[in-house]
Design a protein around this motif. Sequence first.
Motif, short mmCIF file in Angstrom:
data_model
loop_
_atom_site.label_atom_id
_atom_site.label_comp_id
_atom_site.label_asym_id
_atom_site.label_seq_id
_atom_site.Cartn_x
_atom_site.Cartn_y
_atom_site.Cartn_z
N TYR A 43 1.87 0.05 -7.40
CA TYR A 43 1.37 1.11 -6.52
C TYR A 43 1.05 0.56 -5.13
O TYR A 43 1.49 1.11 -4.11
CB TYR A 43 0.13 1.72 -7.16
N VAL A 56 3.88 -0.49 -2.66
CA VAL A 56 4.43 0.58 -1.82
C VAL A 56 3.59 0.75 -0.56
O VAL A 56 4.12 0.86 0.55
CB VAL A 56 4.49 1.90 -2.62
N TRP A 57 2.27 0.75 -0.72
CA TRP A 57 1.40 0.90 0.44
C TRP A 57 1.50 -0.30 1.38
O TRP A 57 1.38 -0.16 2.60
CB TRP A 57 -0.05 1.10 -0.01
N LEU A 87 4.55 0.21 3.43
CA LEU A 87 4.26 1.21 4.45
C LEU A 87 3.47 0.59 5.60
O LEU A 87 3.70 0.91 6.78
CB LEU A 87 3.48 2.37 3.84
N ARG A 111 4.03 17.42 -4.05
CA ARG A 111 3.83 15.97 -4.13
C ARG A 111 2.43 15.63 -4.67
O ARG A 111 2.25 14.65 -5.37
CB ARG A 111 3.98 15.34 -2.73
N CYS A 169 1.21 13.07 -7.88
CA CYS A 169 0.25 11.97 -7.79
C CYS A 169 -0.65 11.89 -9.02
O CYS A 169 -1.25 10.86 -9.28
CB CYS A 169 -0.63 12.14 -6.55
N LEU A 173 5.34 1.87 -8.86
CA LEU A 173 6.09 2.12 -7.64
C LEU A 173 6.35 3.60 -7.44
O LEU A 173 6.22 4.13 -6.33
CB LEU A 173 7.42 1.36 -7.68
N ARG A 174 6.75 4.29 -8.52
CA ARG A 174 6.99 5.73 -8.42
C ARG A 174 5.73 6.48 -8.06
O ARG A 174 5.76 7.41 -7.23
CB ARG A 174 7.57 6.25 -9.74
N LEU A 195 5.00 5.83 -4.35
CA LEU A 195 5.87 6.61 -3.46
C LEU A 195 5.42 8.06 -3.39
O LEU A 195 5.41 8.67 -2.30
CB LEU A 195 7.32 6.53 -3.96
N CYS A 236 2.21 8.12 -1.28
CA CYS A 236 2.49 7.91 0.15
C CYS A 236 3.06 9.18 0.77
O CYS A 236 2.69 9.56 1.89
CB CYS A 236 3.46 6.75 0.32
N ALA A 237 3.96 9.84 0.05
CA ALA A 237 4.54 11.09 0.56
C ALA A 237 3.47 12.16 0.67
O ALA A 237 3.40 12.90 1.66
CB ALA A 237 5.67 11.55 -0.36
#
Length: 250
Positions: free
Chosen positions: A103, A106-107, A110, A158, A162, A180-181, A184, A187-188
């Motif tokens: 998790y 991913v951040w 970003l 989205r 979450c 990771l999913r 993402l 983040c979206a």
Amino acid sequence: MFLAICALLFIASAAATVLICQAMADMGEVPMVGGWAMSSAWTPLCGGSWPAAAGTFLGMWVLMTLAMMLPSLAPALWRLHERAAAAGDTHPGLVAAWAGIGYFLVWTALGLMVFAGGAALVEAALRWPQLARAMPFAAGLLVIAAGLFQVSRWKLARLGHCRQVSWRGAGAVAVIGQGLRLGLACCASCAGLTVLLLVGGVMDLRTMAVVAAAITAERLAPCGERVACATGGLMLGAGAVQLTLALWQL
């Protein structure tokens, strides 16, 4: 044990974030054409290099996102922990840890993109005064766009992703992929609030607290979608005020 580790991580990351923000505030800001100020987080320190500046920013970003996202992430990781235990996994705590690592990877990615974009924008504003003068106006437009995103159906969809976690089998690779999913999706979902954080000041404690509270509320409250829409309405109002003030100064 799970709750204790999450609490310790939150306390440590929040305390470190506060100390870093205070240190950045003591360093001051650079006044820019147009009546706004640039944080020193976007440029190398005196005698420093761009890789060092990127590494420093990324360290601050990771600590900040850990403190801001952990309250809303912990329940999702706990559900994954329970499902792993119910499926017979002998180390459900390790499953939650691997998912958390995925998790925050991913951040972290970003954060690298945010620094690259922010540093390039600041360099351009330093070179072209007209661009710097237009930045407050652009900031108002960005906050309005973020508010519209916050109330959109795509954002609300989205937000539902979450909260979803599922057990996809044992193995570090599979569990990191699940993290990771989830990262993402989050983040979206947080795109609008992330824009608000960047416009308000990525190292501003008050802006961090507001954004963190909004993220936590829209994920954990029973009526999270309504919270997201209410937050979007407030952002639209704030963007309109910012836009009006920028036009007045122009």
